[in-house]
Design an enzyme around this catalytic site. Structure first.
Site, PDB file in Angstrom:
ATOM      1  N   TYR A 184      15.653  -7.039  33.773  1.00 57.63           N
ATOM      2  CA  TYR A 184      14.526  -7.695  33.087  1.00 57.63           C
ATOM      3  C   TYR A 184      13.660  -6.639  32.388  1.00 57.63           C
ATOM      4  CZ  TYR A 184       9.744  -9.443  32.498  1.00 57.63           C
ATOM      5  OH  TYR A 184       8.499  -9.737  31.982  1.00 57.63           O
ATOM      6  N   LYS A 196      12.933  -5.792  28.330  1.00 57.38           N
ATOM      7  CA  LYS A 196      11.573  -5.816  27.752  1.00 57.38           C
ATOM      8  C   LYS A 196      11.258  -4.444  27.124  1.00 57.38           C
ATOM      9  CE  LYS A 196       8.861  -8.687  27.844  1.00 57.38           C
ATOM     10  NZ  LYS A 196       8.605  -9.869  26.970  1.00 57.38           N
ATOM     11  N   THR A 203       5.180  -6.164  29.164  1.00 60.10           N
ATOM     12  CA  THR A 203       4.804  -6.168  30.585  1.00 60.10           C
ATOM     13  C   THR A 203       4.599  -4.741  31.105  1.00 60.10           C
ATOM     14  OG1 THR A 203       5.790  -6.522  32.771  1.00 60.10           O
ATOM     15  CG2 THR A 203       7.320  -6.417  30.958  1.00 60.10           C
ATOM     16  N   ASP A 204       3.816  -4.620  32.176  1.00 59.28           N
ATOM     17  CA  ASP A 204       3.631  -3.306  32.820  1.00 59.28           C
ATOM     18  C   ASP A 204       4.928  -2.821  33.477  1.00 59.28           C
ATOM     19  OD1 ASP A 204       3.706  -5.132  34.939  1.00 59.28           O
ATOM     20  OD2 ASP A 204       2.083  -4.187  36.053  1.00 59.28           O
ATOM     21  N   GLU A 205       5.894  -3.740  33.685  1.00 53.87           N
ATOM     22  CA  GLU A 205       7.112  -3.366  34.410  1.00 53.87           C
ATOM     23  C   GLU A 205       7.969  -2.362  33.651  1.00 53.87           C
ATOM     24  OE1 GLU A 205       9.139  -6.415  36.543  1.00 53.87           O
ATOM     25  OE2 GLU A 205       7.372  -7.687  36.650  1.00 53.87           O
TER      26      GLU A 205
HETATM   27  N1  LIG Z   1       4.421 -13.780  34.192  1.00 55.37           N
HETATM   28  C1  LIG Z   1       3.922 -12.549  34.214  1.00 55.37           C
HETATM   29  O1  LIG Z   1       3.341 -12.135  35.213  1.00 55.37           O
HETATM   30  C2  LIG Z   1       4.003 -11.666  32.976  1.00 55.37           C
HETATM   31  C3  LIG Z   1       3.288 -10.472  32.966  1.00 55.37           C
HETATM   32  C4  LIG Z   1       3.327  -9.665  31.814  1.00 55.37           C
HETATM   33  C5  LIG Z   1       4.065 -10.075  30.711  1.00 55.37           C
HETATM   34  N2  LIG Z   1       4.763 -11.242  30.755  1.00 55.37           N
HETATM   35  C6  LIG Z   1       5.508 -11.637  29.542  1.00 55.37           C
HETATM   36  O2  LIG Z   1       4.854 -12.791  29.024  1.00 55.37           O
HETATM   37  C7  LIG Z   1       5.803 -13.644  28.389  1.00 55.37           C
HETATM   38  C8  LIG Z   1       5.705 -15.043  28.970  1.00 55.37           C
HETATM   39  O3  LIG Z   1       5.944 -14.987  30.376  1.00 55.37           O
HETATM   40  P1  LIG Z   1       5.865 -16.303  31.275  1.00 55.37           P
HETATM   41  O4  LIG Z   1       5.570 -15.862  32.670  1.00 55.37           O
HETATM   42  O5  LIG Z   1       4.996 -17.319  30.622  1.00 55.37           O
HETATM   43  O6  LIG Z   1       7.375 -16.770  31.210  1.00 55.37           O
HETATM   44  P2  LIG Z   1       8.007 -18.221  31.402  1.00 55.37           P
HETATM   45  O7  LIG Z   1       9.364 -17.945  31.960  1.00 55.37           O
HETATM   46  O8  LIG Z   1       7.084 -19.109  32.148  1.00 55.37           O
HETATM   47  O9  LIG Z   1       8.125 -18.790  29.912  1.00 55.37           O
HETATM   48  C9  LIG Z   1       9.056 -18.288  28.986  1.00 55.37           C
HETATM   49  C10 LIG Z   1       9.188 -19.310  27.876  1.00 55.37           C
HETATM   50  O10 LIG Z   1      10.092 -18.787  26.897  1.00 55.37           O
HETATM   51  C11 LIG Z   1      10.992 -19.823  26.504  1.00 55.37           C
HETATM   52  N3  LIG Z   1      12.237 -19.191  26.054  1.00 55.37           N
HETATM   53  C12 LIG Z   1      13.101 -18.417  26.782  1.00 55.37           C
HETATM   54  N4  LIG Z   1      14.144 -18.044  26.016  1.00 55.37           N
HETATM   55  C13 LIG Z   1      13.930 -18.565  24.781  1.00 55.37           C
HETATM   56  C14 LIG Z   1      14.660 -18.518  23.565  1.00 55.37           C
HETATM   57  N5  LIG Z   1      15.807 -17.849  23.470  1.00 55.37           N
HETATM   58  N6  LIG Z   1      14.148 -19.165  22.492  1.00 55.37           N
HETATM   59  C15 LIG Z   1      12.983 -19.866  22.565  1.00 55.37           C
HETATM   60  N7  LIG Z   1      12.253 -19.945  23.704  1.00 55.37           N
HETATM   61  C16 LIG Z   1      12.726 -19.304  24.795  1.00 55.37           C
HETATM   62  C17 LIG Z   1      11.199 -20.646  27.774  1.00 55.37           C
HETATM   63  O11 LIG Z   1      11.699 -21.939  27.471  1.00 55.37           O
HETATM   64  C18 LIG Z   1       9.788 -20.661  28.341  1.00 55.37           C
HETATM   65  O12 LIG Z   1       9.034 -21.726  27.822  1.00 55.37           O
HETATM   66  C19 LIG Z   1       7.173 -12.984  28.602  1.00 55.37           C
HETATM   67  O13 LIG Z   1       7.512 -12.269  27.454  1.00 55.37           O
HETATM   68  C20 LIG Z   1       6.952 -12.039  29.768  1.00 55.37           C
HETATM   69  O14 LIG Z   1       7.833 -10.939  29.714  1.00 55.37           O
HETATM   70  C21 LIG Z   1       4.754 -12.049  31.870  1.00 55.37           C
END
Ligand SMILES: NC(=O)c1ccc[n+]([C@@H]2O[C@H](COP(=O)([O-])OP(=O)(O)OC[C@H]3O[C@@H](n4cnc5c(N)ncnc54)[C@H](O)[C@@H]3O)[C@@H](O)[C@H]2O)c1
Length: 332
Positions: free
Chosen positions: A147, A151, A122-124
């Site tokens: 968080y 990451k 993530t950009d964070e």
């Molecule tokens: N949402 C954003 O804006 C954003 C932006 C940049 C990067 N990201 C990254 O993208 C990825 C997905 O983000 P998202 O928004 O879809 O998140 P989300 O919270 O919607 O989904 C996360 C998924 O991971 C699963 N999970 C969590 N812990 C687990 C474990 N120990 N074992 C197996 N599965 C597990 C959860 O059940 C869920 O299905 C993350 O790594 C996040 O850091 C998100």
């Protein structure tokens, strides 16, 4: 190609799985997810009977399962993470467990079986960009909350595995995503859901924080592009350059829903809140030709109307804790 997708039942992972099987119907995906917060099995209803799709309920920290699937795969894409900043402030432990130890576990399998590992970051991790130029991939990591710190730790582990063990890996650092199937606790769905119930819409600390938004399909297309054209060992920023304050986003949503602006309620700020996130994505564009395709206002309108049409999807998830105006004060 055979892919192991981890965390593919959440918001972005499920968009990746649906999109990948649409554009590459001959590829096979095994999706491993422990169905914790952020997940909803309904997100993958449209492909649940696809012959090339298999779901396994397990934790990414279970090295034996991960290793068995990784052995049979060509690429591992890890979306699995604890993702809500507010929850990480209230209770950081699961963030350390999944985001750090979980990434370690998946990395070990990538190393053992010599598979390409895509680390979705993530950009964070760059921290606050207030009064600074947009961050490039060379900038230092300066995370501000548990968080982003977990990451960033994962990013460093990935980098170390490339240098020490020579594993094949690509790190992606994307800005804030939005679109259908996003869990109700995140800013855009929470605003839509609270407004549709005529509840006050909380704005943390006046809403002047700037985030750079990208439609989720642009993000998952970028990841697919990097699987094909990305260079191992490299990190790529991903953004669609839509830098907007939280207040403007909320005002736009209320306008689209024809709700009064006085639903907005200013609440105290999140501790450690970053004022601005901003990254430069020239590298991925130059290296691969990927470009964001979706226009912000149009995609926001489609997202609002998806939530308006899909009450059945969000009603069971949108409890009082999830919609809380200051979730970092909740005991998760
Ligand atoms: N949402 C954003 O804006 C954003 C932006 C940049 C990067 N990201 C990254 O993208 C990825 C997905 O983000 P998202 O928004 O879809 O998140 P989300 O919270 O919607 O989904 C996360 C998924 O991971 C699963 N999970 C969590 N812990 C687990 C474990 N120990 N074992 C197996 N599965 C597990 C959860 O059940 C869920 O299905 C993350 O790594 C996040 O850091 C998100």
């Amino acid at each position: 190609m055979k892919l192991l997708v981890c965390g593919g039942v959440g918001f972005i992972g499920s968009a990746f799985v649906r999109n990948h099987l649409k554009i590459k119907p001959k590829d096979a995906i095994t999706n491993l997810d422990n169905l914790t917060i952020g997940s909803n099995i309904q997100n993958l209803k449209e492909i649940e009977n696809n012959q090339n799709y298999k779901f396994i309920k397990d934790d990414i920290r279970n090295q034996e399962t991960i290793s068995n699937i990784a052995k049979e795969s060509d690429v591992i894409v890890n979306f699995a993470a604890e993702t809500h900043v507010d929850r990480s402030i209230s209770n950081p432990k699961p963030f350390v467990e999944t985001n750090v130890l979980g990434t370690y576990s998946v990395l070990e399998s990538a190393r053992k079986h010599d598979k390409l590992f895509i680390h979705v970051s993530t950009d964070e991790i760059y921290g606050d960009a207030e009064n600074k130029e947009s961050f490039t991939e060379h900038d230092i990591l300066k995370p501000s909350n548990p968080y982003s710190a977990t990451k960033a730790s994962a990013d460093l582990l990935v980098e170390s595995y490339h240098r020490t063990y020579g594993i094949k890996c690509i790190t992606t650092r994307c800005t804030n995503n939005f679109g259908p199937f996003q869990f109700p606790e995140k800013l855009i769905p929470k605003t839509i859901i609270r407004a549709s119930k005529n509840l006050r819409v909380p704005l943390y600390g006046g809403g002047s924080q700037v985030r750079s938004w990208i439609y989720v399909l642009d993000h998952v297309e970028a990841i697919d592009t990097l699987i094909e054209k990305g260079k191992s060992g490299e990190t790529y920023n991903i953004t669609a350059w839509n830098e907007i304050t939280n207040r403007i986003i909320v005002e736009k949503i209320l306008n689209l829903m024809k709700k009064p602006q006085d639903l907005i309620e200013n609440v105290g700020d999140r501790p450690g809140h970053d004022k601005r996130y901003s990254i430069d994505a020239s590298k991925i564009i130059k290296a691969t030709g990927w470009k964001p395709r979706y226009q912000f206002d149009q995609a926001l309108q489609e997202t609002v109307s998806w939530y308006q049409k899909n009450h059945d999807w969000w009603e069971p998830l949108a409890d009082e804790k999830t919609l809380h105006p200051q979730p970092w004060t909740v005991n998760w």
